[in-house]
Design an enzyme around this catalytic site. Sequence first.
Site, PDB file in Angstrom:
ATOM      1  N   ASN A 152      -3.909 -36.593   3.258  1.00 51.25           N
ATOM      2  CA  ASN A 152      -2.452 -36.565   3.078  1.00 51.25           C
ATOM      3  C   ASN A 152      -1.752 -37.868   3.480  1.00 51.25           C
ATOM      4  OD1 ASN A 152      -3.079 -36.038   5.730  1.00 51.25           O
ATOM      5  ND2 ASN A 152      -1.498 -34.490   6.004  1.00 51.25           N
ATOM      6  N   GLU A 249      -7.461 -33.954  15.469  1.00 54.53           N
ATOM      7  CA  GLU A 249      -6.098 -33.767  14.941  1.00 54.53           C
ATOM      8  C   GLU A 249      -6.201 -32.786  13.794  1.00 54.53           C
ATOM      9  OE1 GLU A 249      -3.356 -34.683  16.073  1.00 54.53           O
ATOM     10  OE2 GLU A 249      -3.901 -36.250  17.498  1.00 54.53           O
ATOM     11  N   CYS A 283       0.398 -31.800   8.267  1.00 58.79           N
ATOM     12  CA  CYS A 283      -0.227 -30.911   9.252  1.00 58.79           C
ATOM     13  C   CYS A 283       0.786 -30.271  10.189  1.00 58.79           C
ATOM     14  CB  CYS A 283      -1.238 -31.693  10.065  1.00 58.79           C
ATOM     15  SG  CYS A 283      -0.529 -33.196  10.732  1.00 58.79           S
ATOM     16  N   GLU A 461      -2.969 -38.868  19.581  1.00 59.43           N
ATOM     17  CA  GLU A 461      -2.896 -40.165  18.910  1.00 59.43           C
ATOM     18  C   GLU A 461      -1.558 -40.801  19.290  1.00 59.43           C
ATOM     19  OE1 GLU A 461      -4.163 -39.262  14.668  1.00 59.43           O
ATOM     20  OE2 GLU A 461      -5.892 -40.343  15.481  1.00 59.43           O
TER      21      GLU A 461
HETATM   22  P1  NAD Z   1     -10.852 -31.433   5.679  1.00 52.89           P
HETATM   23  O1  NAD Z   1     -11.098 -30.787   6.977  1.00 52.89           O
HETATM   24  O2  NAD Z   1     -11.359 -30.789   4.466  1.00 52.89           O
HETATM   25  O3  NAD Z   1     -11.467 -32.913   5.661  1.00 52.89           O
HETATM   26  C1  NAD Z   1     -11.092 -33.880   6.602  1.00 52.89           C
HETATM   27  C2  NAD Z   1     -12.163 -34.937   6.672  1.00 52.89           C
HETATM   28  O4  NAD Z   1     -13.323 -34.392   7.281  1.00 52.89           O
HETATM   29  C3  NAD Z   1     -12.609 -35.492   5.317  1.00 52.89           C
HETATM   30  O5  NAD Z   1     -12.832 -36.875   5.437  1.00 52.89           O
HETATM   31  C4  NAD Z   1     -13.926 -34.757   5.090  1.00 52.89           C
HETATM   32  O6  NAD Z   1     -14.831 -35.456   4.253  1.00 52.89           O
HETATM   33  C5  NAD Z   1     -14.463 -34.665   6.483  1.00 52.89           C
HETATM   34  N1  NAD Z   1     -15.422 -33.583   6.708  1.00 52.89           N
HETATM   35  C6  NAD Z   1     -15.498 -32.386   6.074  1.00 52.89           C
HETATM   36  N2  NAD Z   1     -16.524 -31.654   6.576  1.00 52.89           N
HETATM   37  C7  NAD Z   1     -17.092 -32.406   7.558  1.00 52.89           C
HETATM   38  C8  NAD Z   1     -18.185 -32.206   8.455  1.00 52.89           C
HETATM   39  N3  NAD Z   1     -18.892 -31.076   8.448  1.00 52.89           N
HETATM   40  N4  NAD Z   1     -18.488 -33.183   9.330  1.00 52.89           N
HETATM   41  C9  NAD Z   1     -17.771 -34.332   9.371  1.00 52.89           C
HETATM   42  N5  NAD Z   1     -16.739 -34.584   8.526  1.00 52.89           N
HETATM   43  C10 NAD Z   1     -16.400 -33.631   7.635  1.00 52.89           C
HETATM   44  O7  NAD Z   1      -9.279 -31.668   5.648  1.00 52.89           O
HETATM   45  P2  NAD Z   1      -8.398 -32.188   4.424  1.00 52.89           P
HETATM   46  O8  NAD Z   1      -8.406 -31.111   3.410  1.00 52.89           O
HETATM   47  O9  NAD Z   1      -8.803 -33.553   4.059  1.00 52.89           O
HETATM   48  O10 NAD Z   1      -6.958 -32.288   5.109  1.00 52.89           O
HETATM   49  C11 NAD Z   1      -6.131 -31.197   5.285  1.00 52.89           C
HETATM   50  C12 NAD Z   1      -6.243 -30.647   6.686  1.00 52.89           C
HETATM   51  O11 NAD Z   1      -6.053 -31.690   7.632  1.00 52.89           O
HETATM   52  C13 NAD Z   1      -5.163 -29.638   6.989  1.00 52.89           C
HETATM   53  O12 NAD Z   1      -5.704 -28.572   7.724  1.00 52.89           O
HETATM   54  C14 NAD Z   1      -4.177 -30.409   7.835  1.00 52.89           C
HETATM   55  O13 NAD Z   1      -3.388 -29.635   8.656  1.00 52.89           O
HETATM   56  C15 NAD Z   1      -5.073 -31.323   8.579  1.00 52.89           C
HETATM   57  N6  NAD Z   1      -4.348 -32.515   9.036  1.00 52.89           N
HETATM   58  C16 NAD Z   1      -4.105 -32.678  10.375  1.00 52.89           C
HETATM   59  C17 NAD Z   1      -3.379 -33.770  10.829  1.00 52.89           C
HETATM   60  C18 NAD Z   1      -3.096 -33.956  12.294  1.00 52.89           C
HETATM   61  O14 NAD Z   1      -2.815 -35.069  12.690  1.00 52.89           O
HETATM   62  N7  NAD Z   1      -3.146 -32.943  13.116  1.00 52.89           N
HETATM   63  C19 NAD Z   1      -2.913 -34.700   9.918  1.00 52.89           C
HETATM   64  C20 NAD Z   1      -3.184 -34.525   8.566  1.00 52.89           C
HETATM   65  C21 NAD Z   1      -3.906 -33.422   8.140  1.00 52.89           C
END
Ligand code: NAD
Length: 487
Positions: A152, A249, A283, A461
Amino acid sequence: MRAQPKASHYINGRYVEDQGGPALSVTYPATGEQIAALHGATPNILELAVASAREAQPAWARLKPVERGRILRRASDILRARNEELSRLETLDTGKPIQETLVADAASAADALEFFAGAIGAYNGEYIDLGGPFAYTRREPLGICVGIGAWNYPIQIAGWKSAPALAMGNAMIFKPSENTPLSALALAEIYTEAGLPDGLFNVVQGFGDVGAALASHEAVDKVSVTGSVATGKKVLALAGGHMKHATMELGGKSPIVIFDDADLENAIGGAMLGNFYSSGQVCSNGTRVFVQKVLHDRFVERLVERAKTIRLGDPLDPETQMGPLVNKAQHEKVLGYIEIGKSEGATLALGGSVPSMQGFDGGLFIEPTIFTGVTDTMRIAREEIFGPVMSVLSFDDEDEVIERANDTPFGLAAGVFTKDLPRAHRVIGQIKAGTCWINAYNLTPVEMPFGGMKQSGIGRENALAALCHYSQVKTVYVETGNVESPY
Ligand code: NAD
């Protein structure tokens, strides 16, 4: 429209390709058109990235902190100078409107680089007086840190993670989301141009398996993930298995509490920002909007009136206020939740459909959607949707709304709107969330720590808090007299 980088990965100060990695197709979410074709990292690529980080980090850590800061500062200036082209790239990669990417993406990464460039020179350990002997602490870097990004805010996340890591004297290997791999490569080029020694910021592409391989690599000292709770749990388990440091995060289902004395237009503005910015893919969004009963109907009427005017359209048009969702899976997931909301008995007060947009037939748009009559047990009020879907709930009194706001496994963020400031502080003090706003929503200046409680995360962060999470304490006892020994 093409946005093809020179190669998929950036290691040791240059682009690197390995066609043996799985294909990674990058599409523009507004049209579905392919804009780049990359490859995920092979084990060979990962080893190259780790080896160059290992080689470069010790000398970097020995530099005076202000010298490291100077390089970050130069990189921040370049980011600002190139903000327009980087914003366009981010818009193509994410589908977010250029109106947003111009102010919230590369600019936010630049803020982080600038902040940590200055802060690091003043980030020191303590002197501890022991009445003759004394002790001091040193803040030492961890070594090799891995950053794993969500889709995002791709360059913002890369900046928020790499700036404190590098300022502190670490190397970083960054794996962007497979959905948005482009802007981290641009950041890597900028670091090199600013004078960052080779190997200190490497970018490797790939799906979750690449993230998992990095998180469990024996040479890696820390992993910082931005992503969903499910991913966070997996990565934390991997990091825990190797006793690595970790920052998580993760996602949320945050409450915005609006009391009947709130400034109505401000409260509506906050609720809209906290649900529709970036098509709801934020998020910290306040997707459970609790409105005090007396105000409820007036609030909903005016909210719908204002939300109707949100301009969806061509993300590259500066007038567009809302773009598409990032990919087909997310589009389907959000539409699925809208159906769930309807079948659960919530009232659809606005939106809920895929708008037809001339020239954007393949675009993954969804109208700004508002449900009213939502109850605490509905899935749309419990699960993270990550799309432009707001749930409005009503409440009677303060104690009740605090309890309901806390009735969630998440704890990323919360907001309160009221003119009664003692009440605002009292309520915020009781809500279990890591990042809170009073009479505002979703502002995240780099000067303030950002992160979640409960399942929304571990660590913080931004601000000086981030330097703490990219360093470890060494304690040194210094004797000024003789050693007292019974032997
Ligand atoms: P996601 O969890 O699908 O993926 C995030 C990252 O993790 C990607 O780079 C992905 O390739 C990697 N990943 C996936 N499985 C993994 C594993 N088993 N081991 C290591 N890495 C792995 O999330 P998304 O769909 O990209 O993003 C949306 C989510 O992120 C939402 O839940 C949102 O709330 C959260 N988010 C949180 C913040 C925050 O700062 N708290 C900010 C932005 C998004």
